[in-house]
Structures are given as structure tokens and as C-alpha cells.
Write a protein that holds these residues in place. Sequence first.
Motif, PDB file in Angstrom:
ATOM      1  N   ILE A  62       0.815  -1.216   0.000  1.00 12.04           N
ATOM      2  CA  ILE A  62       0.000   0.000   0.000  1.00 12.04           C
ATOM      3  C   ILE A  62       0.848   1.266   0.000  1.00 12.04           C
ATOM      4  O   ILE A  62       0.476   2.285  -0.583  1.00 12.04           O
ATOM      5  N   HIS A  70      -4.428   2.563  -5.116  1.00 13.34           N
ATOM      6  CA  HIS A  70      -4.209   2.752  -3.690  1.00 13.34           C
ATOM      7  C   HIS A  70      -5.539   2.894  -2.950  1.00 13.34           C
ATOM      8  O   HIS A  70      -5.744   2.289  -1.903  1.00 13.34           O
ATOM      9  N   ARG A  74      -6.784   0.588   0.075  1.00 18.69           N
ATOM     10  CA  ARG A  74      -6.933   1.257   1.374  1.00 18.69           C
ATOM     11  C   ARG A  74      -8.365   1.066   1.900  1.00 18.69           C
ATOM     12  O   ARG A  74      -8.573   0.846   3.084  1.00 18.69           O
ATOM     13  N   ALA A 224       5.901  -1.133   9.185  1.00 19.38           N
ATOM     14  CA  ALA A 224       5.575   0.267   9.472  1.00 19.38           C
ATOM     15  C   ALA A 224       5.156   0.469  10.915  1.00 19.38           C
ATOM     16  O   ALA A 224       5.193   1.578  11.419  1.00 19.38           O
ATOM     17  N   GLY A 225       4.719  -0.614  11.566  1.00 18.85           N
ATOM     18  CA  GLY A 225       4.086  -0.428  12.863  1.00 18.85           C
ATOM     19  C   GLY A 225       4.887  -0.865  14.065  1.00 18.85           C
ATOM     20  O   GLY A 225       4.484  -0.624  15.191  1.00 18.85           O
ATOM     21  N   THR A 228       8.677   1.893  14.622  1.00 19.24           N
ATOM     22  CA  THR A 228       8.200   3.276  14.776  1.00 19.24           C
ATOM     23  C   THR A 228       7.571   3.470  16.156  1.00 19.24           C
ATOM     24  O   THR A 228       7.835   4.465  16.831  1.00 19.24           O
ATOM     25  N   PHE A 271       9.496   8.129  12.067  1.00 23.41           N
ATOM     26  CA  PHE A 271       9.528   7.833  10.625  1.00 23.41           C
ATOM     27  C   PHE A 271      10.081   9.109  10.009  1.00 23.41           C
ATOM     28  O   PHE A 271       9.330   9.980   9.596  1.00 23.41           O
ATOM     29  N   ARG A 276       9.242  10.118  -2.454  1.00 22.78           N
ATOM     30  CA  ARG A 276       8.309  10.254  -3.572  1.00 22.78           C
ATOM     31  C   ARG A 276       9.106  10.413  -4.868  1.00 22.78           C
ATOM     32  O   ARG A 276      10.270  10.812  -4.829  1.00 22.78           O
ATOM     33  N   ALA A 326       4.416  13.813  11.511  1.00 21.25           N
ATOM     34  CA  ALA A 326       5.068  12.543  11.872  1.00 21.25           C
ATOM     35  C   ALA A 326       4.332  11.320  11.336  1.00 21.25           C
ATOM     36  O   ALA A 326       4.944  10.277  11.107  1.00 21.25           O
ATOM     37  N   HIS A 332      -1.736   8.749   1.996  1.00 18.30           N
ATOM     38  CA  HIS A 332      -1.008   7.685   2.695  1.00 18.30           C
ATOM     39  C   HIS A 332      -0.937   7.914   4.195  1.00 18.30           C
ATOM     40  O   HIS A 332      -0.175   7.218   4.894  1.00 18.30           O
ATOM     41  N   CYS A 334      -0.809   7.727   7.912  1.00 16.05           N
ATOM     42  CA  CYS A 334      -0.609   6.467   8.643  1.00 16.05           C
ATOM     43  C   CYS A 334      -1.923   5.813   9.062  1.00 16.05           C
ATOM     44  O   CYS A 334      -2.702   6.367   9.818  1.00 16.05           O
ATOM     45  N   GLY A 336      -2.038   3.279  10.943  1.00 12.49           N
ATOM     46  CA  GLY A 336      -1.867   2.764  12.297  1.00 12.49           C
ATOM     47  C   GLY A 336      -1.793   3.852  13.357  1.00 12.49           C
ATOM     48  O   GLY A 336      -1.548   3.556  14.529  1.00 12.49           O
TER      49      GLY A 336
END
Length: 385
Positions: A62, A70, A74, A224-225, A228, A271, A276, A326, A332, A334, A336
Motif C-alpha cells: 500500500i 491505492h 486502502r 511500518a508499525g 516506529t 519515521f 516520492r 510525523a 497515505h 498512517c 496505524g
Amino acid sequence: SQSWLHGRQPEHPVSFDEEHGTWDVYGYAEAVEILGDHKRFSSDFSTVFPGMADESQSAGNILQMDPPDHRKLRTLVSHAFTPKMVADLEPRIAELTGELLDNVAGRDEFDLVTELAYPLPVIVIAELLGVPGSDRELFRKWADLLFTDPEPLSLNDEDGEQMRRFEKQQEELQPMLDYLHAHAAERRRHPREDLLSKLVQAEVDGEQLTDLQVVNFANILLLAGHITTTMLLGNTVLCLDGNPDQAERVRADRRLVPSAIEESLRLLSPFAQVARVTTIEVELGGRKIPPNQVLMVWLSAANHDVRQFDRPDVFDPARDPNPHLAFGRGVHFCLGAPLARLEGRIAMNVLLDRFPTLRTDPANPPSFMVAPSTLGVRHLPLRTQ
Ligand code: HEM
């Protein structure tokens, strides 16, 4: 010098990095412009790094997709990973935090990262996905592998060194993907109440996720989770430690815990950078940037931009408003964030409840993560009296 903590401080909001062939973006306004415009600033790197994007890795990734694909993915995962599912975790997170801290009861000194900040998020994600608690150690091992690459992403990879590192990492992670695959296939046959089951069952407009998408998405949750959130917990304790007056304020008025966490996210953004690719020529921060260029957006630096934040280097647990980046911004943003915030709030409250004093030890100072994309403590030894 703290400059590395915040990305290099912006003399210019946008500059070209000769060594790596990428562009650094440090300014807040520029970061907001990039994250808000996926048409000119794409998350799909397949054009610049063709070797890193075969179907087995890109399905369900994702983070590296643009709308409209996306949005489809999502929407599907949002049906499974809902705010309610996260809110329902509160008692379990409190219980886990308590159990982990029971292990250090009575000790004069303990490492916050080893004992709490590292294990808590990975156990939470593993339980959320619904993999057996007894497999925790496997998850810890895999999570470690994801954070061993200290090198920044580079477009200058003539000797193929970066590609080899990437391939080696993929190889080492294969057992985790196989493991998740087996569990996803099993949930398709026998659904339960866990996130893996919800992911294989999620349906929007008659479309469902494939097993490959489910597996890669679960992998991203870990990627990602985990670290971080580890860094969020460590960094927040570090912020309080460095600002005793503010720490007293938060201790005395627990309503400040959530805003203290936001301020920690701003001041030490875990993060630290997102990337990009330009799709057309753009003008940004006074520079002309051609198409197909990689931009490193330093969220950590944007969150210290004096044009946006009053006294940006000061830790103010009551800062309001605090529009830090942050958790990213735009499509995109977060997924989470509610979970990270919940874990942060619970862990901080339990720590403050259990330890009347908690401070760093000058004889045994903290150490830091070295990967440029992550910003935070790796070890944080604390004295309890
Ligand atoms: C996306 C930061 C915790 C899952 C992101 C992005 C950032 C971020 C900056 C945007 C990336 C981009 O724009 O390219 C953080 C921080 C966390 C945290 C600082 C902890 C303090 C979590 C947790 C989970 C999670 C706990 C899940 C368990 C995700 C996912 C995405 C994401 C799935 C991709 C969303 C998308 O591409 O649509 N995170 N994250 N994150 N995060 Fe987090």
C-alpha cells in the motif's frame, strides 16, 4: 550536535544530494505540497527501481501505490483494520504493558527499549493479526531484519551493492512471508475473529484481496508499525527526561499525556523521511526538478521548520495546535496512527503510575538508531530511583 536528529537543518528547503542522486526536502510547506499531490509526486518507485518491484512484492504494498489502485486497497484494508478494532485492544495493551513491566519490578535500572518499547508493539501486531503468541520470538527476529540496513536509498548503485543488500533482505524475510501465507490460507478455510481473517474476508464492490496482497499487507504492518512505535515510546520518555519541569506537569495532569505524545512525535519523528518520485517537471522551494527524480521528504526536519512552529526545538507537552507531519499527510496518512497513539498513551500512563521517578543514567547513556529513515533510541537505560 543534534543536527542528524532532525535531518540536516534547512538552509534551503530543497537541495540536491550529489552522493545519492536524490533530492532532500526539509521545509514544512514543501513537504505538505508534496504529500498532498500524488499526481506530481508518486509513491510508485517501479520506474526508478525496476528490480525492486516484481509482482510478488508489489501486490498489497500500500505504501508504494498511487490512486486509484491505492484507494481500492486502502478501502479494503480499512474495512478490516477499523478504529473500533483498535479501541477494543485497550484492555489487552494495558495488561501486556503491566506484564512486561512486572519483569523489572524492584530493579534499580532497566532498559526501557528491551523491556517494554521493543516487545510491546510487536506482540500487539502479532496478536492483532491473530498469530499464536508462542510465535512472538519469530516475529521479533523478523522485525530485527527489517532494520539492519543503515544505508540511505541511493540512485548511484553502479556496483550493484544496494541491490544485493535488498535481495539478501528479501531472502531472509522469505520465511516470514511463507509463515503469513500459511496462516492466511488457513483463515480463508476457517475464519476467526482476527485481522488476518478480516483481511481475507474483506469485500468492496465484489472485490476481495488475494492471499499475496494479504501477506504483503501484513508484512507492511510489521514493517511500518513496530519499530516506529518502539521509538515513539522511547523518544517520549527521553523528551520527559530532558525536560523535568514539563515532566512534572504531565505527571500531575494526565490529560496532557496525549499532547505530550504528539509533541514527542513532532520533536523526534520516528519515521524521519518518506520518499516520492516526480512524475513531471516541478518547481519546489525555488528549484526546478525534472521528472523521475526521487525526493526524500524529511518529516523530521519539516516538524522543526521555524516558518511553521513557534520555538520548534522546545518540548511543549501542551502545544496546541500541533500540526506535525510525523504520521504523514494526504492519501497515505498512517493507517496505524490510532494504534500508535493508543499504545503510547497506555504505556506512558502505566510508566508514570508505577515509577515515581524515572531518569536516564549519565554513566549509562542511551544509544540511537542509525538508519537515516528512522529516528529514535535503540537502548534507553533508566534508573528507577
Ligand atoms: C503509513 C508513520 C505506526 C501502519 C505511515 C506513514 C508515516 C507513518 C509517516 C506515511 C508514509 C508515506 O506517506 O509514504 C508512523 C509512525 C508510527 C506508525 C511515526 C508510530 C509512532 C504505525 C502502526 C501501524 C502503521 C502501529 C499498524 C499496525 C501504517 C500503514 C501505512 C502507514 C499500513 C500505509 C498507509 C498507506 O500507504 O495508505 N506511517 N506509523 N503505522 N503506517 Fe504508520
